[in-house]
Design a protein around this motif. Structure first.
Motif, mmCIF file in Angstrom:
data_model
loop_
_atom_site.group_PDB
_atom_site.id
_atom_site.type_symbol
_atom_site.label_atom_id
_atom_site.label_comp_id
_atom_site.label_asym_id
_atom_site.label_seq_id
_atom_site.Cartn_x
_atom_site.Cartn_y
_atom_site.Cartn_z
ATOM 1 N N PHE A 280 0.838 -1.004 -0.009
ATOM 2 C CA PHE A 280 -0.145 0.041 0.066
ATOM 3 C C PHE A 280 0.974 1.236 0.046
ATOM 4 O O PHE A 280 1.981 1.225 0.657
ATOM 5 C CB PHE A 280 -1.033 0.138 1.184
ATOM 6 C CG PHE A 280 -1.791 -1.154 1.345
ATOM 7 C CD1 PHE A 280 -3.090 -1.278 0.878
ATOM 8 C CD2 PHE A 280 -1.483 -2.303 2.034
ATOM 9 C CE1 PHE A 280 -3.818 -2.350 1.048
ATOM 10 C CE2 PHE A 280 -2.083 -3.394 1.997
ATOM 11 C CZ PHE A 280 -3.363 -3.474 1.748
ATOM 12 N N VAL A 281 0.218 2.318 -0.653
ATOM 13 C CA VAL A 281 0.931 3.547 -0.591
ATOM 14 C C VAL A 281 0.295 4.539 0.561
ATOM 15 O O VAL A 281 -0.867 4.246 0.623
ATOM 16 C CB VAL A 281 0.984 4.394 -1.841
ATOM 17 C CG1 VAL A 281 1.602 3.666 -3.063
ATOM 18 C CG2 VAL A 281 -0.519 4.543 -2.120
ATOM 19 N N LYS A 282 0.927 5.477 0.954
ATOM 20 C CA LYS A 282 0.307 6.416 1.936
ATOM 21 C C LYS A 282 0.517 7.738 1.416
ATOM 22 O O LYS A 282 1.021 8.103 0.566
ATOM 23 C CB LYS A 282 1.037 6.021 3.340
ATOM 24 C CG LYS A 282 0.729 4.601 4.085
ATOM 25 C CD LYS A 282 1.071 4.720 5.506
ATOM 26 C CE LYS A 282 0.650 3.345 5.946
ATOM 27 N NZ LYS A 282 0.991 3.424 7.546
ATOM 28 N N SER A 283 -0.041 8.445 2.160
ATOM 29 C CA SER A 283 -0.262 9.981 1.661
ATOM 30 C C SER A 283 1.263 10.561 1.674
ATOM 31 O O SER A 283 2.124 10.371 2.469
ATOM 32 C CB SER A 283 -1.100 11.037 2.709
ATOM 33 O OG SER A 283 -0.603 10.821 4.070
ATOM 34 N N GLU A 284 1.307 11.473 0.891
ATOM 35 C CA GLU A 284 2.537 12.464 0.718
ATOM 36 C C GLU A 284 2.297 13.887 0.843
ATOM 37 O O GLU A 284 1.075 14.221 0.562
ATOM 38 C CB GLU A 284 3.238 12.172 -0.350
ATOM 39 C CG GLU A 284 2.310 12.148 -1.764
ATOM 40 C CD GLU A 284 3.267 11.645 -3.044
ATOM 41 O OE1 GLU A 284 3.369 12.278 -4.037
ATOM 42 O OE2 GLU A 284 3.446 10.372 -2.679
ATOM 43 N N SER B 119 7.692 5.861 -1.511
ATOM 44 C CA SER B 119 8.616 6.419 -2.744
ATOM 45 C C SER B 119 9.252 5.349 -3.534
ATOM 46 O O SER B 119 9.192 5.423 -4.745
ATOM 47 C CB SER B 119 9.970 6.803 -1.957
ATOM 48 O OG SER B 119 10.967 7.102 -2.714
ATOM 49 N N TYR B 120 9.142 3.908 -2.911
ATOM 50 C CA TYR B 120 9.667 2.968 -3.620
ATOM 51 C C TYR B 120 8.735 2.385 -4.645
ATOM 52 O O TYR B 120 8.791 2.108 -5.829
ATOM 53 C CB TYR B 120 10.287 1.891 -2.842
ATOM 54 C CG TYR B 120 10.790 0.553 -3.538
ATOM 55 C CD1 TYR B 120 12.069 0.450 -4.461
ATOM 56 C CD2 TYR B 120 10.181 -0.631 -3.488
ATOM 57 C CE1 TYR B 120 12.429 -0.492 -5.094
ATOM 58 C CE2 TYR B 120 10.775 -1.529 -4.355
ATOM 59 C CZ TYR B 120 11.617 -1.601 -5.090
ATOM 60 O OH TYR B 120 12.150 -2.488 -5.848
ATOM 61 N N TYR B 121 7.598 2.086 -4.290
ATOM 62 C CA TYR B 121 6.423 1.643 -5.205
ATOM 63 C C TYR B 121 6.159 2.694 -6.065
ATOM 64 O O TYR B 121 5.660 2.148 -7.215
ATOM 65 C CB TYR B 121 5.385 1.346 -4.179
ATOM 66 C CG TYR B 121 5.248 0.425 -2.993
ATOM 67 C CD1 TYR B 121 6.377 -0.495 -3.292
ATOM 68 C CD2 TYR B 121 4.641 0.590 -1.969
ATOM 69 C CE1 TYR B 121 6.371 -1.426 -2.161
ATOM 70 C CE2 TYR B 121 4.876 -0.394 -1.057
ATOM 71 C CZ TYR B 121 5.628 -1.522 -1.131
ATOM 72 O OH TYR B 121 5.697 -2.478 -0.250
ATOM 73 N N HIS C 7 10.186 4.308 -10.835
ATOM 74 C CA HIS C 7 10.600 3.234 -11.949
ATOM 75 C C HIS C 7 11.119 1.934 -11.574
ATOM 76 O O HIS C 7 10.984 1.024 -12.420
ATOM 77 C CB HIS C 7 11.196 4.005 -13.010
ATOM 78 C CG HIS C 7 12.699 4.279 -12.704
ATOM 79 N ND1 HIS C 7 13.742 3.538 -12.992
ATOM 80 C CD2 HIS C 7 13.255 5.289 -12.223
ATOM 81 C CE1 HIS C 7 14.797 3.802 -12.526
ATOM 82 N NE2 HIS C 7 14.784 4.921 -12.145
ATOM 83 N N HIS C 8 11.914 2.147 -10.376
ATOM 84 C CA HIS C 8 12.766 0.763 -10.409
ATOM 85 C C HIS C 8 11.416 -0.548 -9.864
ATOM 86 O O HIS C 8 11.829 -1.382 -10.195
ATOM 87 C CB HIS C 8 13.347 0.881 -9.088
ATOM 88 C CG HIS C 8 14.757 1.758 -9.087
ATOM 89 N ND1 HIS C 8 14.526 3.086 -9.197
ATOM 90 C CD2 HIS C 8 15.975 1.356 -9.173
ATOM 91 C CE1 HIS C 8 15.717 3.762 -9.516
ATOM 92 N NE2 HIS C 8 16.771 2.927 -9.428
ATOM 93 N N PHE C 9 10.530 0.159 -9.096
ATOM 94 C CA PHE C 9 9.570 -0.925 -9.044
ATOM 95 C C PHE C 9 8.354 -1.122 -10.291
ATOM 96 O O PHE C 9 8.292 -2.205 -10.438
ATOM 97 C CB PHE C 9 8.796 -0.611 -7.516
ATOM 98 C CG PHE C 9 7.528 -1.188 -7.226
ATOM 99 C CD1 PHE C 9 7.849 -2.403 -6.513
ATOM 100 C CD2 PHE C 9 6.020 -1.338 -7.577
ATOM 101 C CE1 PHE C 9 6.721 -3.655 -6.267
ATOM 102 C CE2 PHE C 9 5.332 -1.852 -7.435
ATOM 103 C CZ PHE C 9 5.475 -3.052 -6.584
ATOM 104 N N LEU C 10 7.885 0.065 -10.736
ATOM 105 C CA LEU C 10 6.999 -0.060 -11.514
ATOM 106 C C LEU C 10 7.290 -0.596 -12.950
ATOM 107 O O LEU C 10 6.523 -1.160 -13.717
ATOM 108 C CB LEU C 10 6.399 1.405 -11.865
ATOM 109 C CG LEU C 10 5.716 2.013 -10.698
ATOM 110 C CD1 LEU C 10 5.392 3.613 -11.088
ATOM 111 C CD2 LEU C 10 4.614 1.228 -10.204
ATOM 112 N N ASN D 64 -0.200 -3.325 -10.383
ATOM 113 C CA ASN D 64 0.446 -2.130 -9.925
ATOM 114 C C ASN D 64 -0.571 -0.969 -9.371
ATOM 115 O O ASN D 64 -0.668 -0.065 -8.607
ATOM 116 C CB ASN D 64 1.462 -1.519 -10.944
ATOM 117 C CG ASN D 64 2.687 -2.229 -10.990
ATOM 118 O OD1 ASN D 64 3.014 -3.258 -10.202
ATOM 119 N ND2 ASN D 64 3.468 -1.859 -12.042
ATOM 120 N N GLU D 65 -1.573 -0.982 -10.468
ATOM 121 C CA GLU D 65 -2.810 0.169 -9.959
ATOM 122 C C GLU D 65 -3.315 0.012 -8.711
ATOM 123 O O GLU D 65 -3.832 1.046 -8.345
ATOM 124 C CB GLU D 65 -3.720 -0.190 -11.185
ATOM 125 C CG GLU D 65 -3.206 0.262 -12.553
ATOM 126 C CD GLU D 65 -2.748 -1.026 -13.468
ATOM 127 O OE1 GLU D 65 -2.251 -0.871 -14.578
ATOM 128 O OE2 GLU D 65 -2.394 -1.960 -12.838
#
Length: 619
Positions: free
Chosen positions: A163-167, A182-184, A187-190, A204-205
């Motif tokens: 999961f991503v969190k707020s930024e 940041s990692y998810y 481009h290294h992850f995606l 990914n979506e």
């Protein structure tokens, strides 16, 4: 205590050369090389850091410039041991838009928000673009190591719930967000290369969906659709994985309806998520019936292998505060191996578990010497110097000089501009891989309570309790004594405060404290806790409402008697501000006469408001 060089190195089991992919073999050779030459690698890393960051005004301020700029001995002589509070003014300058080389010779690309807090708000860790390469390197080592112990992991998928969190955006325009977010989003992850060892069920979506409910629903649905392909399941923290199982307990009828009809629930409104799930969702009545038959049984014991029968292990962090979730994980997984694969933080990614199938109590991490420059502060020194200025950088020990059985506080110098920074993790040396030590995570310094990514220390807890206890004064009542407990038996877990009250003084007839007042006390405590806790309560729903359990008069005297019976000194005894599961919690629970919960969530300011609060706190 024996010296490190006298120990036998720990080695990975031999691999069948014909069965090991070339990139796995190279990864294992890399681990062997950097651990065998740990001392040389560490000197090279420090030299690279100092050379790259030679323009940094922080280093100049401490006398490391000119001919001494890349002098390793001068670094050890001149650069002090620091905490976040020491570098906070420099970080604030960067956050406000100062682009000069304050901490680092390379441009700061973003801030990583730490789960630790300063003044009740998240710490901001500067990072540079190159750090993503180092993090990706560590991730690339995980499957080569795991494949030495678990075969045929390239024949299926991993169901990882990510999961991503707020930024937020700083006044200077830099993004501030958690390290995993940041990692998810990188481009290294995606754009990660196709690798049969790293296929996930979650698109990914769904991972990038900012709505945690929609993200969870979509990821679980995809995991169920790929059930026969799933070889491993996991999340980052044990608490997050258990929260996903409880989500499944609540929503499996809706998920089955989607699978039977081949249509995604209308509450999933994120267009990208709908399109991604639509690529794999087809009507399947047989699968829906199978899931229904398993989920409708009286017990959910073993639900993981029942729904995902080819699962070989559960990959979650169960060390430190997460150890409290092991019994629940064992119940749902029917005793599948629990693997802790890597050790990392917002400050730096540190190392790997080279024996990933070891039991949680035996987990040890090998620090990879290329990640940063590592030093260690012996814990007796660190403990005696807590909250004083007596500690000294001369007490620090290099990576290859630590001793077996000794506990140390981890200190890092990073490419991104942290120099001799005290991470706050206490580690114990339990073995060696070649010349690189292997550490068991013991605890976070000064952390009293933790349920998920939150970390609440005793000072913060005491201030919050003191503020809440003022609600009792108009009623003539007072707080006699208190302690706390992180209760993971409920999902999500929640903080429990045990309060012993004096509800009437000598010669008075003060009424009993009304339930509404104690409920207000619960909320008052939460309002005073840090933003990481409040985000978990309000936004992520990873922490449940705080509970106050009022205990009978004399309970804390009985707790002292119990401690004395176990060998504590009456001259040194003081009521602990936090207790762990076991006899003491059983004693306290046996004397509870009433329970109260927060009736609503504490205030939490998402988005840029949260950043403004942080700036106000720093200023």
């Amino acid at each position: 205590m024996p010296e490190a060089p006298k120990l036998m190195p720990v080695t990975l089991p031999p691999a069948d050369d014909d069965a090991v992919p070339d990139h796995h073999r190279k990864a294992l050779e890399f681990i062997d090389d950097v651990t065998e030459n740990a001392d040389v690698v560490q000197r090279r890393v420090l030299l690279e850091i100092l050379s790259q960051n030679a323009p940094a005004t922080y280093l100049h301020r401490h006398g490391l410039s000119g001919r001494d700029a890349a002098d390793l001995d001068a670094f050890k002589r001149l650069i002090p041991l620091v905490t976040y509070e020491d570098i906070r003014p420099d970080i604030l300058r960067i956050a406000h838009g100062d682009t000069s080389p304050i901490l680092c010779g390379r441009p700061i690309s973003e801030f990583l928000t730490s789960s630790g807090t300063s003044g009740g708000e998240r710490k901001l860790m500067p990072t540079i673009e190159d750090e993503l390469n180092r993090r990706s390197l560590l991730y690339s080592l995980l499957m080569p190591v795991m494949s030495q112990f678990v075969s045929r992991l390239d024949k299926g998928r991993g169901m990882y719930l990510l999961f991503v969190k707020s930024e937020v955006c700083t006044p200077g325009g830099l993004v501030a967000r958690p390290v995993l977010t940041s990692y998810y989003k990188s481009h290294h992850f995606l754009n990660r290369p196709d690798d049969p060892y790293n296929l996930y069920t979650s698109p990914n979506e769904a991972i990038l969906c900012s709505d945690s409910w929609q993200s969870m629903y979509a990821q679980l649905l995809c995991g169920l659709l790929h059930r026969s392909d799933v070889l491993r399941v996991g999340a980052v923290f044990a608490s997050g994985f258990i929260r996903a199982i409880r989500f499944l307990e609540k929503h499996w009828p809706r998920l089955c309806r989607d699978i039977r009809a081949g249509e995604l629930d209308h509450e999933i409104t994120d267009r990208a998520v709908r399109e991604a799930v639509g690529r794999v969702l087809r009507p399947d009545g047989d699968l829906a019936h199978l899931i229904e038959s398993e989920c409708s049984r009286k017990t959910w014991q073993g639900i993981i292998p029942r729904l995902w029968p080819n699962t070989k292990y559960v990959d979650v962090i169960v060390t430190g505060a997460m150890a409290q979730y092991i019994p629940t994980l064992d119940f749902y997984s029917d005793g599948l191996p629990l693997t802790c694969t890597m050790y990392a933080s917002s400050e730096c990614y540190f190392g790997l578990n080279l024996q990933p199938l070891s039991k949680p109590d035996d987990v040890a991490y090998t620090l990879i010497p290329t990640m940063a420059y590592f030093e260690f502060l012996p814990v007796p020194c660190a403990s005696s110097c807590c909250n004083t200025d007596d500690f000294d950088h001369r007490d620090l020990v290099d990576l290859v000089e630590v001793k077996l059985g000794q506990e140390y506080e981890l200190v890092v110098t990073t490419y991104a501009g942290l120099y001799r920074y005290r991470v706050g993790d206490v580690l114990r040396v339990v073995g060696f891989k070649n010349k690189a030590p292997q550490f068991k995570f013991i605890r976070r310094k000064n952390v009293a309570l933790s349920i998920d990514s939150d970390k609440t220390d005793e000072v913060e807890l005491h201030a919050a309790v003191s503020a809440a206890a003022s609600h009792l004064e108009p009623l003539g009542a007072s707080l006699v004594e208190y302690t706390s407990y992180a209760d993971a038996r409920s999902i999500p877990g929640h903080y429990v405060l045990y309060w012993e009250l004096r509800e009437q003084g000598p010669g008075t007839t003060a009424p009993a404290v009304p339930a509404s007042v104690l409920e207000d006390c619960c909320l008052a405590v939460e309002e005073k806790l840090n933003s990481v806790y409040r985000q978990g309560r309000v936004c992520d729903k990873s922490i449940g409402p705080l509970e106050i359990r009022v205990v009978e008069e004399g309970t804390f005297d009985e707790m002292m008697d119990f401690s004395l019976s176990q060998g504590a000194s009456i001259n040194q005894y003081k009521a602990p501000r936090c207790v762990l599961a076991g006899p003491v919690v059983e004693l306290l629970d046996g004397r509870v006469r009433s329970r109260f919960f927060s009736r609503k969530c504490p205030k939490w300011a998402p988005g840029n408001k949260q950043w403004n609060i942080l700036l106000d706190a720093i200023n």
